[in-house]
Design an enzyme around this catalytic site. Structure first.
Site, PDB file in Angstrom:
ATOM      1  N   PHE A   1      49.378  27.462  36.150  1.00 31.23           N
ATOM      2  CA  PHE A   1      48.806  27.208  34.818  1.00 31.23           C
ATOM      3  C   PHE A   1      48.081  25.873  34.777  1.00 31.23           C
ATOM      4  O   PHE A   1      48.082  25.179  33.769  1.00 31.23           O
ATOM      5  CB  PHE A   1      49.900  27.307  33.747  1.00 31.23           C
ATOM      6  CG  PHE A   1      50.773  28.521  33.927  1.00 31.23           C
ATOM      7  CD1 PHE A   1      50.237  29.799  33.774  1.00 31.23           C
ATOM      8  CD2 PHE A   1      52.098  28.400  34.316  1.00 31.23           C
ATOM      9  CE1 PHE A   1      51.019  30.914  33.994  1.00 31.23           C
ATOM     10  CE2 PHE A   1      52.875  29.526  34.537  1.00 31.23           C
ATOM     11  CZ  PHE A   1      52.332  30.785  34.378  1.00 31.23           C
TER      12      PHE A   1
ATOM     13  N   THR B   1      48.096  36.342  39.511  1.00 32.13           N
ATOM     14  CA  THR B   1      46.978  36.997  38.837  1.00 32.13           C
ATOM     15  C   THR B   1      46.720  38.399  39.350  1.00 32.13           C
ATOM     16  O   THR B   1      46.072  39.200  38.683  1.00 32.13           O
ATOM     17  CB  THR B   1      45.701  36.189  39.074  1.00 32.13           C
ATOM     18  OG1 THR B   1      45.549  36.032  40.489  1.00 32.13           O
ATOM     19  CG2 THR B   1      45.787  34.824  38.428  1.00 32.13           C
TER      20      THR B   1
ATOM     21  N   GLY C   1      38.490  31.949  39.764  1.00 32.65           N
ATOM     22  CA  GLY C   1      38.897  32.464  41.066  1.00 32.65           C
ATOM     23  C   GLY C   1      38.204  33.760  41.427  1.00 32.65           C
ATOM     24  O   GLY C   1      37.432  33.823  42.390  1.00 32.65           O
TER      25      GLY C   1
ATOM     26  N   GLY D   1      42.048  34.629  33.093  1.00 26.92           N
ATOM     27  CA  GLY D   1      43.367  33.997  33.181  1.00 26.92           C
ATOM     28  C   GLY D   1      43.686  33.078  32.015  1.00 26.92           C
ATOM     29  O   GLY D   1      44.843  32.766  31.771  1.00 26.92           O
ATOM     30  N   GLU D   2      42.677  32.628  31.307  1.00 28.69           N
ATOM     31  CA  GLU D   2      42.930  31.592  30.305  1.00 28.69           C
ATOM     32  C   GLU D   2      42.631  32.012  28.879  1.00 28.69           C
ATOM     33  O   GLU D   2      43.227  31.491  27.935  1.00 28.69           O
ATOM     34  CB  GLU D   2      42.136  30.340  30.684  1.00 28.69           C
ATOM     35  CG  GLU D   2      42.745  29.735  31.927  1.00 28.69           C
ATOM     36  CD  GLU D   2      41.913  28.662  32.588  1.00 28.69           C
ATOM     37  OE1 GLU D   2      42.122  27.500  32.286  1.00 28.69           O
ATOM     38  OE2 GLU D   2      41.057  29.009  33.436  1.00 28.69           O
TER      39      GLU D   2
END
Ligand code: FES
Ligand code: FES
Lengths: 703, 199
Positions: A240, A468, A509, A666-667
């Site tokens: 994170f 992920t 990523g 992811g965020e």
């Protein structure tokens, strides 16, 4: 059909909900994380944190520690290996006597066993010359200054038009201060490293989001060639952001291994992590909105004040999303920062956007109330044609679609806008909405694609799977680019010996790695097509990197967007807020694996729920450092806190991203969630609380 | 591996621990926790260390069939107990129904909390079968019969296992699948079928 991929034979793997490749190892307990390597003769290290908030170490008495059975060494600034300078000074551990904040490491005990190392660390006596310290952030702090840039490289200040004039003239205005406390990443796997030296070669198993950078940093610190350092991050227990940069455990383990001549394992104690692995800096954010009676914004100011440490400057870019979100002909977005005697802040999931959108989206809700306008409608009325800050066209922007679809799925309407009128026994109920955004970032990466003589494929790239599903999604990209079944593609990731690649951070990523994998696989496919006869015994290998492609600045403004809807209940007797439902709808380009993507979205939303209701740390003015350091005092959401959470996404086709057409995911789930919950609390109670988290002590006085 | 330099004789004991049905003869420092024995002495890395203080549940194992935080148990006190770790749940290649369900539901991300979640779920299903009440069990429930396993019961009972990745909704679904399929959740000889018909 995406023109970058060959038409696939069914089952075409891009976009298929494949099960995680390493899932079986994870559910059987055989996936090995950084601290789970125990080379022969491995020693254990235990750190000694500073117990003063600022000052100098005047003496370290290690005599008692060294007499304990099984203790082999105590490293201090006096005997630790010397490091070359680093671009990140938080890595220069045990190099000098200065103590910049409580919790800074001042010694490291090394012993044959964990128990002996811990006892030795306890037995080290450190004397200090203490100095006055200051850990309190205020909007009027005399040492506040305007940095040149903020995290992400954005300018600290942007002005457009005449904010002051437009705000003064606006018939409807909001002017409010929102505060977000320090937040801790607390991945479930503590930061850990196992290091050893062998013939001058340093090998480190490190809990990292990207071992390419860790390898580069260790090489620089220990004055080695990069080829003399191998850093492996095969399985990583979350990060994170806190494992996005090299962290002291890797440096300390390598130092201790060099000093003792033995492999050394170091896992940071949970309660020491907040001081040394970064945190989300607190922000005090003033938002001013001015609008016409139609709800269209004429003035928008977002001014954020935050802290950094005296070790290095990190500025949480909370005011940046205001440059992207809404029509705002007259705008001012600024950041000011003060270096305090606090641990060094750094990345935590959606730095900038998470706290910034909490403030901005709460202010939008206040404006909707002032206008007596539905908050979904208000957002739709402020949809800009181009990115307000740069006037660049959006490569794709489906915020309105997310709001519509979310409202539909959530059952937003019919909604009585009045607060405090929905009762169920002693509970008050309410609903809230907020928008979300996150930029599309991309960085150069390299990949190798290999075809074996027997018809298999192997992809090598130093991507990192921190949970992920990257390993799986990359195999899907490779299979799709090669036009072969996914089972024939082997993946090697998580080692700095592989082709260098972007870290798992900034939601960048998959886009970065996938592009390199796609390029290598496309070239390999062409090579195979041109080849006649059986493959040579050692197959074919193609390498590719995306330096060229990623160096060109996109003419487009590229962002993911989303909308979060929340329903809460507020207990009028206890003041406890509980979330009943959360619905998130996102427009994030092409989703490569819906099974793992959904977990990314809902996981981010869950962290947003924590930010809204229970997560918060505070700096102790007398002692320095954080008061809430462990998982008993810093509360993260538990299973019972997380009710019905659903994430959906729009089919978004954006040709201006990368060959996969993907944006990061992811965020964005954490962005907007805290505001949606806070807005729902207002709707439930009529109390406008602007200071996270919304714990019972803050809520109860209004009930 | 064993530490190269043993603690003083008065600080260590020779003992036998029963781990996943296998007796393990060990000489242990009295300070060593069960968690550290598993991870550092026996190479059983499935039990994770998230906090070492009983705050996260990552180290959950089964002790005589009941779930426990192994970071809070001193190894020397476990001699007569049967310890089951996540490594002891599968039968050869055949995964425990909960392991299957976690995979199928994507009830994991980084995987670090996962072995603890799975062991905890196994223990929890047995507690439910044994009629143990939880905070959300109606006060009127008969303690001599199995508790009715509502979603709220699962959420409440699984709240000792933190997941920072936020896999909770999927974890609850995975447990529901197994409960619905009739698996008893016992570590050995689980009678149930793997979770079937899951989306
Ligand atoms: S490691 Fe045992 S509860 Fe956290
Ligand atoms: S899967 Fe990462 S902490 Fe649960």
């Amino acid at each position: 059909m995406n023109p970058h991929f060959p038409p696939g034979p069914p089952p075409y793997p891009l976009g298929a909900p494949l099960v995680r490749r390493e899932g079986r190892e994870k559910v059987t307990g055989t996936a090995r994380y950084a601290a789970e390597h125990t080379p022969p003769a491995c020693a254990y290290a235990w750190p000694v944190p500073a117990t003063v908030a600022r000052g100098r170490v005047t003496a370290v008495d290690t005599a008692a520690a060294l007499t304990l059975p099984g203790v082999c060494a105590v490293l201090t600034h006096e005997n630790a290996p010397r490091l070359a300078t680093a671009d990140d000074p938080t890595l220069l551990v045990l190099q000098e006597d200065r103590v910049p904040h409580r919790g800074w490491y001042v010694a490291l005990a090394v012993a044959d066993s964990l128990e002996a190392a811990r006892a030795a660390a306890d037995a080290v006596r450190v004397s200090y010359a203490t100095e006055e310290h200051d850990v309190e952030l205020t909007t009027g702090h005399p040492r506040l200054y305007e940095p040149e840039t903020v995290n992400g490289g954005y300018p600290a200040t942007r002005e457009r038009g005449d904010f002051d004039g437009a705000f003064a003239d606006a018939p409807v205005t909001v002017d409010a201060l929102y505060t977000v406390p320090p937040l801790h990443n607390h991945p479930m796997e503590p930061h850990a490293a196992t290091a050893w030296w062998s013939d001058g070669h340093l090998t480190v198993h490190d809990a990292s989001q990207g071992s390419t950078k860790v390898c580069e940093d260790l090489a620089a610190l220990f004055k080695l060639e990069k080829s003399d350092v191998t850093v492996v991050s095969e399985h990583v227990g979350g990060g994170f952001g806190s494992k996005g940069t090299t962290r002291p455990q890797a440096v300390l383990a390598a130092m201790a291994a060099r000093h003792t001549g033995r492999p050394v394992k170091l896992s940071l104690p949970r309660r020491e992590m907040p001081a040394v692995v970064g945190h989300r800096a607190p922000t005090l954010q003033r938002v001013r909105l001015g609008a016409g009676r139609d709800g269209v914004l004429t003035a928008l100011a977002h001014e954020s004040v935050t802290h950094t440490s005296t070790v290095t400057e990190f500025v949480e870019q909370a005011a940046v999303p205001g440059r992207v979100m809404y029509t705002s002909p007259n705008s001012r977005t600024t950041h000011r920062v003060v270096p305090l005697d606090v641990p060094t802040p750094s990345w935590m999931r959606a730095p900038g956007e998470a706290p910034g959108m909490y403030a901005l989206e709460s202010a939008l809700d206040e404006l909707a109330v002032a206008l007596d306008l539905d908050p979904v409608e208000l957002r739709m009325r402020n949809e800009p044609d181009t990115e307000p800050d740069s006037d660049r066209a959006f490569s794709s922007r489906h915020l309105v679609g997310c709001l519509r679809e979310g409202a539909e799925r959530f059952g937003w309407q019919p909604r009585d806008p009045r607060p405090g009128v929905r009762r169920e026994g002693r509970l008050l109920l309410g609903t809230g909405v907020a928008s979300a955004t996150y930029p599309v970032l991309i960085a150069a990466s390299a990949a190798e694609a290999h075809a074996t003589a027997d018809g298999g494929f192997r992809i090598r790239i130093n991507a990192t799977d921190i949970g992920t599903g990257a390993r799986t999604a990359l195999a899907q990209v490779a299979a799709a680019a090669l036009g072969v079944p996914e089972e024939r593609v082997g993946m090697e990731i998580g080692s700095s010996d592989l082709p260098p690649a972007m870290l798992a951070g900034g939601s960048a990523g998959m886009g970065s790695w996938g592009w390199a994998v796609h390029k290598a696989c496309t070239a390999l496919r062409a090579r195979l097509r041109d080849h006649v006869g059986p493959l040579p015994a050692d197959g074919f290998t193609v390498t590719a990197d995306t330096r060229q492609e990623t160096s060109e600045r996109s003419p487009y403004s590229r962002h993911s967007f989303g909308a979060t809807f929340a329903e809460v209940q507020v207990d009028t007797v206890t003041g406890e807020v509980r979330v009943r439902r959360l619905t998130g709808v996102y427009a994030a380009g092409r989703i490569l694996n819906p099974r793992t993507a959904r977990s990314q979205f809902t996981g981010g939303m869950t962290m947003g729920l924590g930010m809204a209701l229970m997560e918060g740390s505070s700096l102790d003015p007398a002692f320095g450092d954080f008061a809430e350091r462990d998982l008993a005092s810093y509360h993260v959401p538990a299973c019972a806190d997380v009710p019905w959470i659903e994430a959906h996404w729009l089919d978004e086709d954006d040709p201006h991203l990368n060959p996969m057409g993907s944006k990061g995911i992811g965020e964005i789930g954490i962005v907007g969630t805290a505001a949606a919950i806070g807005n729902a609390v207002w709707h439930a109670t009529g109390a406008r609380l602007r200071d996270l988290p919304l714990t019972p002590d803050k809520v109860l006085p209004y009930l | 591996m064993e530490p190269t330099n043993q603690p003083a004789a008065e600080q260590r004991s020779a003992l036998v621990l029963h781990i996943n049905g296998t007796p393990q003869r060990l000489t242990l420092d009295h300070r060593t926790t069960l968690l550290d024995v598993l991870r550092e002495h026996l190479g059983l890395i499935g039990a994770k260390k998230g906090c070492d203080h009983g705050q996260c549940g990552a180290c959950t194992v089964l002790v005589d069939g009941r779930r426990a935080n192994s970071c809070l148990l001193l190894a020397v006190a476990q001699e007569e107990r049967q310890i089951t770790t996540v490594e002891g749940l599968a039968e050869g290649e055949r995964l425990h129904p909960l392991q299957e369900a976690f995979l199928e539901r994507d009830a994991l991300q980084c995987g670090y909390c996962t072995p603890g979640q799975i062991c905890s779920a196994v223990g929890m299903l047995r507690e439910v079968a044994d009629g143990f009440p939880s905070h959300v069990t109606p006060a009127t429930a008969d303690p001599t019969v199995p508790v009715e396993l509502s979603t709220d019961e699962i959420r409440e009972r699984m709240s000792g296992n933190l997941c920072r990745c936020g896999a909770y909704p999927r974890i609850v679904e995975a447990v529901e699948d197994v409960a619905a399929a009739g698996a008893d959740g016992h570590p050995a000889g689980a009678a149930g079928r793997p979770g079937q018909g899951v989306a």
